[in-house]
Design a protein around this motif. Structure first.
Motif, PDB file in Angstrom:
ATOM      1  N   ASP A 327     -17.985  14.150  28.388  1.00 47.72           N
ATOM      2  CA  ASP A 327     -17.478  14.391  29.751  1.00 47.72           C
ATOM      3  C   ASP A 327     -18.326  15.440  30.462  1.00 47.72           C
ATOM      4  N   HIS A 328     -19.477  15.768  29.868  1.00 48.12           N
ATOM      5  CA  HIS A 328     -20.489  16.651  30.461  1.00 48.12           C
ATOM      6  C   HIS A 328     -20.034  18.094  30.634  1.00 48.12           C
ATOM      7  N   HIS A 329     -19.020  18.516  29.842  1.00 52.58           N
ATOM      8  CA  HIS A 329     -18.682  19.940  29.801  1.00 52.58           C
ATOM      9  C   HIS A 329     -19.772  20.681  29.031  1.00 52.58           C
ATOM     10  N   GLN A 330     -20.124  21.880  29.442  1.00 51.57           N
ATOM     11  CA  GLN A 330     -21.153  22.657  28.744  1.00 51.57           C
ATOM     12  C   GLN A 330     -20.644  23.160  27.400  1.00 51.57           C
ATOM     13  N   ASP A 331     -19.439  23.766  27.406  1.00 49.30           N
ATOM     14  CA  ASP A 331     -18.897  24.427  26.223  1.00 49.30           C
ATOM     15  C   ASP A 331     -18.337  23.377  25.252  1.00 49.30           C
ATOM     16  N   PRO A 332     -18.857  23.332  24.001  1.00 53.12           N
ATOM     17  CA  PRO A 332     -18.365  22.322  23.043  1.00 53.12           C
ATOM     18  C   PRO A 332     -16.852  22.364  22.851  1.00 53.12           C
ATOM     19  N   SER A 333     -16.244  23.564  22.954  1.00 50.26           N
ATOM     20  CA  SER A 333     -14.797  23.677  22.731  1.00 50.26           C
ATOM     21  C   SER A 333     -13.998  23.099  23.891  1.00 50.26           C
ATOM     22  N   SER A 334     -14.673  22.924  25.058  1.00 56.28           N
ATOM     23  CA  SER A 334     -13.943  22.424  26.229  1.00 56.28           C
ATOM     24  C   SER A 334     -14.078  20.916  26.418  1.00 56.28           C
ATOM     25  N   VAL A 335     -14.953  20.272  25.638  1.00 51.09           N
ATOM     26  CA  VAL A 335     -15.121  18.819  25.784  1.00 51.09           C
ATOM     27  C   VAL A 335     -13.807  18.139  25.406  1.00 51.09           C
ATOM     28  N   THR A 336     -13.420  17.128  26.169  1.00 52.16           N
ATOM     29  CA  THR A 336     -12.123  16.498  25.916  1.00 52.16           C
ATOM     30  C   THR A 336     -12.021  15.935  24.490  1.00 52.16           C
ATOM     31  N   ARG A 337     -10.837  16.071  23.887  1.00 50.84           N
ATOM     32  CA  ARG A 337     -10.573  15.494  22.566  1.00 50.84           C
ATOM     33  C   ARG A 337      -9.888  14.141  22.716  1.00 50.84           C
ATOM     34  N   ASP A 338      -9.690  13.693  23.946  1.00 51.63           N
ATOM     35  CA  ASP A 338      -9.060  12.392  24.169  1.00 51.63           C
ATOM     36  C   ASP A 338     -10.098  11.284  23.925  1.00 51.63           C
ATOM     37  N   TYR A 339      -9.616  10.063  23.716  1.00 50.66           N
ATOM     38  CA  TYR A 339     -10.569   8.988  23.430  1.00 50.66           C
ATOM     39  C   TYR A 339     -10.788   8.094  24.643  1.00 50.66           C
ATOM     40  N   THR A 340     -11.894   7.370  24.609  1.00 54.93           N
ATOM     41  CA  THR A 340     -12.194   6.374  25.624  1.00 54.93           C
ATOM     42  C   THR A 340     -12.620   5.102  24.898  1.00 54.93           C
ATOM     43  N   LEU A 341     -12.205   3.960  25.405  1.00 62.13           N
ATOM     44  CA  LEU A 341     -12.617   2.682  24.820  1.00 62.13           C
ATOM     45  C   LEU A 341     -13.586   2.034  25.804  1.00 62.13           C
ATOM     46  N   ALA A 342     -14.830   1.829  25.360  1.00 62.17           N
ATOM     47  CA  ALA A 342     -15.856   1.335  26.285  1.00 62.17           C
ATOM     48  C   ALA A 342     -16.241  -0.094  25.927  1.00 62.17           C
ATOM     49  N   LEU A 343     -16.053  -1.008  26.885  1.00 63.68           N
ATOM     50  CA  LEU A 343     -16.421  -2.421  26.664  1.00 63.68           C
ATOM     51  C   LEU A 343     -17.819  -2.686  27.205  1.00 63.68           C
ATOM     52  N   ASP A 344     -18.647  -3.350  26.419  1.00 64.74           N
ATOM     53  CA  ASP A 344     -19.952  -3.795  26.912  1.00 64.74           C
ATOM     54  C   ASP A 344     -20.067  -5.288  26.666  1.00 64.74           C
ATOM     55  N   GLN A 345     -20.744  -5.953  27.564  1.00 69.61           N
ATOM     56  CA  GLN A 345     -21.021  -7.387  27.400  1.00 69.61           C
ATOM     57  C   GLN A 345     -22.516  -7.564  27.265  1.00 69.61           C
ATOM     58  N   VAL A 346     -22.935  -8.260  26.226  1.00 68.94           N
ATOM     59  CA  VAL A 346     -24.359  -8.567  26.096  1.00 68.94           C
ATOM     60  C   VAL A 346     -24.482 -10.091  26.068  1.00 68.94           C
ATOM     61  N   HIS A 347     -25.076 -10.640  27.127  1.00 66.51           N
ATOM     62  CA  HIS A 347     -25.200 -12.111  27.256  1.00 66.51           C
ATOM     63  C   HIS A 347     -23.881 -12.812  26.898  1.00 66.51           C
ATOM     64  N   GLY A 348     -22.784 -12.308  27.433  1.00 62.58           N
ATOM     65  CA  GLY A 348     -21.487 -12.960  27.247  1.00 62.58           C
ATOM     66  C   GLY A 348     -20.765 -12.584  25.959  1.00 62.58           C
ATOM     67  N   SER A 349     -21.388 -11.783  25.096  1.00 64.77           N
ATOM     68  CA  SER A 349     -20.704 -11.354  23.855  1.00 64.77           C
ATOM     69  C   SER A 349     -20.174  -9.933  24.047  1.00 64.77           C
ATOM     70  N   THR A 350     -19.018  -9.677  23.412  1.00 62.73           N
ATOM     71  CA  THR A 350     -18.292  -8.442  23.707  1.00 62.73           C
ATOM     72  C   THR A 350     -18.376  -7.435  22.570  1.00 62.73           C
ATOM     73  N   VAL A 351     -18.672  -6.182  22.927  1.00 65.77           N
ATOM     74  CA  VAL A 351     -18.621  -5.101  21.939  1.00 65.77           C
ATOM     75  C   VAL A 351     -17.762  -3.981  22.513  1.00 65.77           C
ATOM     76  N   LEU A 352     -16.822  -3.509  21.668  1.00 64.99           N
ATOM     77  CA  LEU A 352     -15.941  -2.412  22.088  1.00 64.99           C
ATOM     78  C   LEU A 352     -16.325  -1.171  21.288  1.00 64.99           C
ATOM     79  N   SER A 353     -16.657  -0.083  21.995  1.00 62.75           N
ATOM     80  CA  SER A 353     -17.029   1.158  21.313  1.00 62.75           C
ATOM     81  C   SER A 353     -15.898   2.178  21.433  1.00 62.75           C
ATOM     82  N   ILE A 354     -15.629   2.849  20.307  1.00 62.68           N
ATOM     83  CA  ILE A 354     -14.580   3.884  20.284  1.00 62.68           C
ATOM     84  C   ILE A 354     -15.276   5.221  20.467  1.00 62.68           C
ATOM     85  N   LEU A 355     -14.943   5.922  21.529  1.00 58.99           N
ATOM     86  CA  LEU A 355     -15.583   7.197  21.821  1.00 58.99           C
ATOM     87  C   LEU A 355     -14.532   8.298  21.732  1.00 58.99           C
TER      88      LEU A 355
END
Ligand SMILES: Cc1cc2nc3c(=O)[nH]c(=O)nc-3n(C[C@H](O)[C@H](O)[C@H](O)COP(=O)(O)OP(=O)(O)OC[C@H]3O[C@@H](n4cnc5c(N)ncnc54)[C@H](O)[C@@H]3O)c2cc1C
Length: 512
Positions: A327-355
């Protein structure tokens, strides 16, 4: 699964997030494969503080939504995994210069009520001069607060999720690395390689990237190239010392840098102190604690504890990397501990990344991941993991005490202390560990620290054990109470036993 069939999901990563998604998906009737490059839970998911908590300090960062979700998950996990978890009272000594008492009281009030409901005792102010909670603390500390959270054996939580996934038909590939995947007719053709050099080809409709600190690398291997890193890597370390105080409570100690340090009972004989927060550039950074980190933890605890803690007291340490959503916070202790689920499509195929994410919310994260993948999957049932105990977790109305008593009654030839220790690892599956054991001799070799051949055999057969370390530091923590000679004897035994049986490391089943 028959060779050549297409899985619904190929999950990369056998940490808690991969394991949780595998369990949930397999239980919904989906065809699941999961690969893990090392031993299951060998990365971040065995290097946590082992707390199931909302995270009191995240309230200060305004992460109310995350804390609320985590508090309700704390409740769910205590219920589905009562054998490997327990509630924990935390003592927070008050230091006026660091945070005013009204702020702490307000924070704790919020913490008590933010989750939907809590079976845990509420917070309260405490006089440290008269309460037993003050015994281990410096006499000048007069006032404090006590609140509730939960503890869980992180590595066993992963294993139990995988056992459940396997029982629901998932195919698991331990010690097997995901190398690459190419999109092919709206699915993926993936190549895996096991540690013995064998190549395995797997086809899957959807790829789930639960590679934790390696999430960006795995994404790159699918040709979905994000323009900048999606995760920030923050190393956290812990030290373990001989037990510092009597009692089963923990301490939350405030530091001048506004961070907090946990001091937590660890097994019967040790105390765990952690953690640090240090930005690192690569998951390949050696995962060992550095001398300045040891100093930091000793100093933070010595500030409060009656008996000083010095680096020489350290008997074990471990370090892991948090892969936090960038989340581009400078201080490592302030970076969010919440998760994000990021979907990418590559030529119609789906990959879900857990961040990002936390151990505490893995179950909810798995539900959210499957909800996000709904357009590509056809599960045969809806959400189910909130109320279904993990393997060994259906302990009954008498709780762990009742289960231990029943087990002692059913296994009168086994020392009660061992039965209790087994129940804390295996719950109701202790009966399976002790099947056919009538007396101590039937337990076989004693490797030290209540670890017997019988349990080691069970772990090899049902929990994918291949090396001594798998047993000593992840399936159990027996390593802490064993000498170097005992540990190496166990390692030799496991390796010899595994090679003699010619156990095929993949795919593996953990049922039974
Ligand atoms: C110091 C510290 C303390 C923490 N304390 C807590 C706490 O008390 N409570 C809490 O709720 N959370 C805590 N957390 C957070 C929690 O531990 C993590 O959120 C969680 O373990 C992440 O799990 P994961 O499955 O995403 O990652 P990991 O456990 O790292 O799993 C990812 C897996 O992917 C595998 N992998 C990577 N690349 C490949 C590949 N190419 N092929 C096959 N496999 C691959 C890795 O080997 C690894 O095992 C803590 C974290 C740290 C670092």
């Amino acid at each position: 699964m028959e060779p050549g069939t297409t899985y619904d999901l190929l999950i990369v990563g056998g940490g808690i997030n991969g394991a949780g998604i595998a369990r949930d998906a397999a239980g919904r009737g989906l065809a699941v494969a999961l690969c893990e490059q090392g031993d299951f839970a060998s990365a971040t998911s065995s290097a946590s503080s082992k707390l199931i908590h909302g995270g009191l300090r995240y309230l200060e960062h305004g992460e109310l939504r995350m804390v609320r979700h985590a508090l309700s998950e704390r409740e769910a996990l205590l219920a589905i995994a009562p054998h490997i978890s327990h509630q924990l009272r935390f003592v927070l000594p008050h230091v006026r210069e660091l945070r005013p008492a009204w702020m702490i009281r307000l924070g704790l009030l919020l913490y008590d009520h933010l989750g939907a409901r809590s079976s845990l005792p509420s917070s309260q102010a405490v006089d440290l001069q008269t309460s037993r909670y003050g015994d281990a603390l410096k006499p000048e500390l007069r006032k404090g607060f006590v609140y509730s959270d939960g503890w869980i054996d992180d590595a066993r939580l992963v294993i139990l999720n995988l056992r459940s996934a396997s029982l629901h038909g998932a195919t698991l590939f331990p010690r097997t690395r995901f190398i690459t995947a190419h999109p092919e007719h709206r699915a993926w053709a993936a190549r895996l390689q096991s540690t013995d050099g064998r190549w395995i080809d797997v086809r899957a409709r959807v790829l789930v990237n639960a590679a934790g600190p390696w999430v960006d690398e795995v994404l790159s291997a699918t040709s979905a190239t994000p323009t900048r890193p999606r995760v920030r890597l923050v190393k956290g370390s812990h030290i373990v010392v001989q037990r510092l105080y009597e009692g089963d409570h923990a301490y939350l100690l405030q530091n001048d840098d506004r961070r907090v340090v946990f001091v937590i009972p660890f097994g019967s004989n040790h105390t765990l102190i952690g953690t640090t927060d240090l930005a690192v550039n690569s998951p390949l950074t050696p995962m060992t604690i550095s001398p300045p980190e040891v100093e930091y933890l000793c100093k933070a605890s010595t500030r409060y504890l009656r008996k000083p803690v010095s680096p020489q007291q350290m008997v074990w340490s471990y370090a892991g990397v948090r892969a936090l959503f960038n989340d581009h916070h400078q201080d490592p202790s302030s970076v969010t501990r919440d998760y994000t689920l990021a979907l990418d499509q590559v030529h119609g195929s789906t990959v879900l990344s857990i961040l990002g994410g936390k151990l505490t919310v893995y179950r909810r994260l798995a539900e959210a991941a499957l909800a996000k993948l709904k357009p590509w999957l056809e599960p045969s049932r809806g959400t189910w993991t909130a109320s279904e105990p993990l393997p060994g977790g259906a302990v009954g109305a008498g709780g762990m005490k009742g289960l231990s008593e029943e087990l002692c009654g059913r296994h009168p030839g086994v020392p009660a202390a061992l039965v209790h220790a087994l129940a804390r690892r295996h719950g109701t599956l202790t009966d399976a560990v002790l099947r056919g054991v009538h007396n101590e001799a039937d337990l076989g070799i004693h490797f030290g620290a209540q670890l017997f051949e019988r349990e080691v055999e069970y772990l090899i057969r049902h929990e994918w054990v291949q090396t001594g370390d798998d047993v000593l530091w992840r399936r159990t923590k027996a390593g802490l109470d064993m000498s170097a000679a005992e540990r190496s004897r166990l390692d030799e035994y496991v390796r010899e036993r595994v090679s003699r049986q010619g156990l095929d490391p993949s795919p593996a089943r953990g049922g039974g």
